[in-house]
Write a protein that holds these residues in place. Sequence first.
Motif, PDB file in Angstrom:
ATOM      1  N   ASN A  21     -53.906  -3.310  11.725  1.00  0.00           N
ATOM      2  CA  ASN A  21     -53.143  -3.073  10.458  1.00  0.00           C
ATOM      3  C   ASN A  21     -52.612  -4.746  10.198  1.00  0.00           C
ATOM      4  O   ASN A  21     -51.941  -5.128  11.343  1.00  0.00           O
ATOM      5  CB  ASN A  21     -51.901  -2.442  10.449  1.00  0.00           C
ATOM      6  CG  ASN A  21     -52.475  -0.905  10.920  1.00  0.00           C
ATOM      7  OD1 ASN A  21     -53.010   0.073   9.887  1.00  0.00           O
ATOM      8  ND2 ASN A  21     -52.491  -0.355  12.269  1.00  0.00           N
ATOM      9  N   GLY A  22     -52.689  -5.184   9.186  1.00  0.00           N
ATOM     10  CA  GLY A  22     -52.165  -6.352   8.646  1.00  0.00           C
ATOM     11  C   GLY A  22     -52.326  -6.824   7.507  1.00  0.00           C
ATOM     12  O   GLY A  22     -52.300  -6.212   6.421  1.00  0.00           O
ATOM     13  N   VAL A  79     -47.553  -4.929  12.772  1.00  0.00           N
ATOM     14  CA  VAL A  79     -48.825  -5.100  12.767  1.00  0.00           C
ATOM     15  C   VAL A  79     -49.525  -5.059  13.942  1.00  0.00           C
ATOM     16  O   VAL A  79     -48.960  -4.939  15.052  1.00  0.00           O
ATOM     17  CB  VAL A  79     -49.392  -6.486  11.757  1.00  0.00           C
ATOM     18  CG1 VAL A  79     -48.487  -6.466  10.639  1.00  0.00           C
ATOM     19  CG2 VAL A  79     -48.576  -7.519  12.949  1.00  0.00           C
ATOM     20  N   PRO A 107     -50.090  -1.108   7.378  1.00  0.00           N
ATOM     21  CA  PRO A 107     -49.131  -1.623   7.866  1.00  0.00           C
ATOM     22  C   PRO A 107     -47.723  -0.961   7.600  1.00  0.00           C
ATOM     23  O   PRO A 107     -47.639  -0.320   6.420  1.00  0.00           O
ATOM     24  CB  PRO A 107     -48.905  -3.189   7.363  1.00  0.00           C
ATOM     25  CG  PRO A 107     -50.081  -3.349   6.746  1.00  0.00           C
ATOM     26  CD  PRO A 107     -50.919  -2.136   6.128  1.00  0.00           C
ATOM     27  N   GLY A 152     -51.607 -10.341  11.747  1.00  0.00           N
ATOM     28  CA  GLY A 152     -51.916  -9.266  12.313  1.00  0.00           C
ATOM     29  C   GLY A 152     -53.492  -8.783  12.530  1.00  0.00           C
ATOM     30  O   GLY A 152     -54.103  -9.771  12.584  1.00  0.00           O
ATOM     31  N   TYR A 203     -48.958  -3.629  19.183  1.00  0.00           N
ATOM     32  CA  TYR A 203     -48.373  -3.911  17.814  1.00  0.00           C
ATOM     33  C   TYR A 203     -46.989  -4.807  18.102  1.00  0.00           C
ATOM     34  O   TYR A 203     -46.680  -4.838  19.231  1.00  0.00           O
ATOM     35  CB  TYR A 203     -47.984  -2.831  17.010  1.00  0.00           C
ATOM     36  CG  TYR A 203     -47.028  -1.980  17.899  1.00  0.00           C
ATOM     37  CD1 TYR A 203     -45.678  -1.872  17.522  1.00  0.00           C
ATOM     38  CD2 TYR A 203     -47.559  -1.002  18.524  1.00  0.00           C
ATOM     39  CE1 TYR A 203     -44.977  -1.277  18.225  1.00  0.00           C
ATOM     40  CE2 TYR A 203     -46.497  -0.099  19.083  1.00  0.00           C
ATOM     41  CZ  TYR A 203     -45.025  -0.182  19.011  1.00  0.00           C
ATOM     42  OH  TYR A 203     -44.133   0.616  19.412  1.00  0.00           O
TER      43      TYR A 203
END
Length: 247
Positions: free
Chosen positions: A70-71, A66, A57, A196, A208
Amino acid sequence: MGVVMSLGGFAAPNIGLPVAPIYNREGLLLAIRPRDSADSMENLANSGVTLTAIGAPSFDSQGVIVNNANGYRLNIPDPKELTAIVVFSLSGGAAATPLIGNYDSAAPGGIMLKAGSPTSGRVGSNAHRWNGSANANTQNVSDNDYDGSGLIWAAMRLTGSTMSLFDSAGGVLSKKDSAAYDYANRVIGANNLGIGAGVYSTWSSAAYVNVSEVLLYERGMADDEIWLQRERSKALFTEQRKLVWPN
């Protein structure tokens, strides 16, 4: 009359002004207000709930960015009753993107709150699947006047057998309820909650969102409590962090 905002870990001098808390603490599991770096992902609720990064992230002055790669993953599953509040923004005409939840297309499924796109309504939906069946339910709260800039506020509540989604288009609380499925007796999946990428591991869109705040409660908050928290968040982000809040 002046008001002092109560900030965690900061002791203000007693100057005779009332103190307004920046969030309701009753049943609070998670409170994050990210900015600039991973160090800002501290859980301000001090509840023992932790976050583990998935992917990489990234951060800017507005929050954590996110998407489906990615998260964060929390160390808890979704409570039987909950309220999730998220402040976020869309960038580049983002498509629907999971914000918070633990949804999976396989049984027993789960729940999620997701962002919409500027053209289809800014707050997305939460979906639910239970007991290995194909039963699913989606609710949308939309604001087609959103121009793709500034902060967005949204909330999801599960209480009893009812799911509710909230938005604040035009500065007015909008709510949609659904009692089509037995949320109170839903099967809690093995996946913990996430933000995310942590929400739905096979989400198809890489669009995102920039998340500025997440508040998670292990109770269904009343409508007026949810609205009050929205006003507290708006004051924090517009007056202290000088971010744009269109409504």
